[in-house]
Design a protein around this motif. Structure first.
Motif, mmCIF file in Angstrom:
data_model
loop_
_atom_site.group_PDB
_atom_site.id
_atom_site.type_symbol
_atom_site.label_atom_id
_atom_site.label_comp_id
_atom_site.label_asym_id
_atom_site.label_seq_id
_atom_site.Cartn_x
_atom_site.Cartn_y
_atom_site.Cartn_z
ATOM 1 N N LEU A 1 0.820 -1.209 0.000
ATOM 2 C CA LEU A 1 0.000 0.000 0.000
ATOM 3 C C LEU A 1 0.854 1.259 0.000
ATOM 4 C CD1 LEU A 1 -2.572 -0.965 2.808
ATOM 5 C CD2 LEU A 1 -2.986 -1.045 0.341
ATOM 6 N N GLN A 2 0.356 2.279 -0.666
ATOM 7 C CA GLN A 2 0.869 3.637 -0.532
ATOM 8 C C GLN A 2 -0.191 4.428 0.227
ATOM 9 O OE1 GLN A 2 1.805 5.283 -4.357
ATOM 10 N NE2 GLN A 2 3.275 3.689 -4.873
ATOM 11 N N ASP B 1 -4.599 12.765 4.311
ATOM 12 C CA ASP B 1 -5.247 13.708 3.411
ATOM 13 C C ASP B 1 -6.545 14.233 4.018
ATOM 14 O OD1 ASP B 1 -5.696 15.185 1.103
ATOM 15 O OD2 ASP B 1 -6.656 13.522 0.040
ATOM 16 N N PRO B 2 -6.460 15.106 5.034
ATOM 17 C CA PRO B 2 -7.673 15.649 5.647
ATOM 18 C C PRO B 2 -8.465 16.508 4.669
ATOM 19 C CG PRO B 2 -5.724 16.791 6.457
ATOM 20 C CD PRO B 2 -5.240 15.626 5.666
ATOM 21 N N GLU C 1 -7.927 10.726 8.212
ATOM 22 C CA GLU C 1 -8.371 10.624 6.826
ATOM 23 C C GLU C 1 -7.187 10.289 5.930
ATOM 24 O OE1 GLU C 1 -11.683 13.490 5.664
ATOM 25 O OE2 GLU C 1 -10.558 14.642 7.161
ATOM 26 N N LEU C 2 -7.343 9.227 5.153
ATOM 27 C CA LEU C 2 -6.248 8.727 4.334
ATOM 28 C C LEU C 2 -6.683 8.505 2.891
ATOM 29 C CD1 LEU C 2 -5.043 5.946 6.802
ATOM 30 C CD2 LEU C 2 -4.053 8.235 6.539
ATOM 31 N N GLN C 3 -5.754 8.757 1.988
ATOM 32 C CA GLN C 3 -5.892 8.289 0.614
ATOM 33 C C GLN C 3 -4.951 7.105 0.460
ATOM 34 O OE1 GLN C 3 -6.301 10.901 -2.935
ATOM 35 N NE2 GLN C 3 -4.360 10.002 -3.561
ATOM 36 N N ARG D 1 -10.604 5.798 -0.214
ATOM 37 C CA ARG D 1 -10.537 6.643 0.981
ATOM 38 C C ARG D 1 -10.719 5.769 2.209
ATOM 39 N NH1 ARG D 1 -8.711 11.577 -0.539
ATOM 40 N NH2 ARG D 1 -8.959 11.891 1.704
ATOM 41 N N MET D 2 -9.879 5.989 3.209
ATOM 42 C CA MET D 2 -9.961 5.242 4.463
ATOM 43 C C MET D 2 -10.023 6.253 5.606
ATOM 44 S SD MET D 2 -7.305 2.332 5.888
ATOM 45 C CE MET D 2 -7.500 1.302 4.433
#
Length: 331
Positions: free
Chosen positions: A107-108, A112-113, A147-149, A159-160
């Motif tokens: 994974l990368q 990313d809020p 918040e993650l991409q 989005r996670m």
């Protein structure tokens, strides 16, 4: 691909000011468990989970002398975990961060809020009428969602969001009246946080982005008597019409047999343990089409966990919550 949500009780208290593990016989913050036993137990559980990513709730502290991600990466190196990298979001003053440990070969991950007029950034203030009195109340997260991409090795982007909603427990209440008042106020704030989170999910859904919400929502359909004062639980608000989690959805249906549980607590007055469903992994329809398989690694309810005495003991020593995993046909 295997994704895991895991609330690890007072993980921060296993690290010193230099983000190094303290594996000794001194007590951990986990009742009746020393730091050596809890640290080894956490490592054993994470190794057996063999996940591609673990959303850690109550992750190590970030402060003047400690750094959450450094502590987690030191832990991963010492335990030999393939989830060797870590990211975290906005630091809190609770010593309980939200962080993702992940396998960098699979994974990368980018923090990313997001922000919008309907759902401001999670480290700011959200205004909503909590008391139905035509006046908006300010609401903040003590633990802002992470918040993650995330991009998979095969190029899938999603989005996670890692979450730890406010507890409804009436801490510091001294009278029955205070218990009621604080419980209702806490539930109102928790529901407001759920509405805020739900609006962010809808923002991603409108952009046709796959979404995973995972973590400790401190709530569930039918969990307590105060829910009757409101239309829905916070879990139902977050799921809305687009997200799914069979454990949560099962509680909404008539119950023909035992309810699932992801946490186990001791009740001092009755001297009994009780189980509750607090931890979830909710996914959007695009991901629900990829043969998802959920599992709660409960040492007394999951047959394989119970049969494995080492894993059973490790699950009980590591935390008062148990991991929830999601396996997806996702590369």
């Amino acid at each position: 691909m295997r994704l895991v949500s895991y609330n690890i009780e007072w993980f921060s208290h296993l690290f010193d000011g230099e983000n190094q593990l303290m594996l000794d016989g001194r007590p951990s913050r986990r009742h009746g468990v020393d730091r050596y036993t809890q640290g080894r137990a956490i490592a054993h559980v994470l190794d057996r989970l063999d996940a591609d990513a673990v959303m850690v709730i109550e992750a190590p502290n970030s402060g003047h002398h400690q750094k959450c991600t450094r502590a987690l990466e030191n832990f991963a190196a010492q335990a030999g975990l393939r989830c060797s990298k870590a990211v975290s979001g906005f630091a809190t003053d609770t010593e309980q961060e939200i962080a993702l440990m992940f396998d960098p070969a699979k994974l990368q991950v980018q923090v990313d809020p997001q922000s919008s007029p309907e759902a401001p950034r999670f480290d700011t203030t959200f205004h909503i009428d909590l008391n139905v009195d035509d006046r908006e109340d300010p609401v903040r997260f003590s633990k802002p969602p992470l918040e993650l991409q995330v991009t998979t090795q095969g190029g899938t982007t999603l989005r996670m969001i890692g979450v730890h909603l406010k507890s409804k427990a009436p801490y510091n209440a001294k009278t029955p009246q205070e218990v009621v008042r604080i419980s209702i106020a806490n539930r109102r704030k928790q529901l407001a946080q759920a509405v805020w989170l739900s609006r962010r999910v809808q923002q991603h859904r409108q952009a046709a982005e796959p979404v995973i919400v995972m973590g400790d929502l401190n709530d569930g359909p039918g969990l307590d008597e105060y829910e009757r004062l409101f239309e829905k639980s916070s879990v139902e608000i977050v799921m809305g019409a687009d997200l799914s989690d069979p454990n949560a959805q099962g509680l909404v249906q008539p119950r023909s047999w035992g309810q699932p549980a992801t946490a186990r607590f001791y009740h001092v007055e009755s001297k009994r343990y009780f189980g509750v469903l607090l931890d979830y992994i909710m996914i959007s329809p695009e991901l629900a089409a990829r043969e998802p398989r959920w599992r709660i690694w409960h040492p007394f309810e999951d047959g394989a966990c119970y049969a494995d005495s080492d894993l059973r003991a490790a699950l009980l020593a590591a935390s008062d919550h148990f991991p929830v995993s999601l396996d997806l046909e996702l590369t």
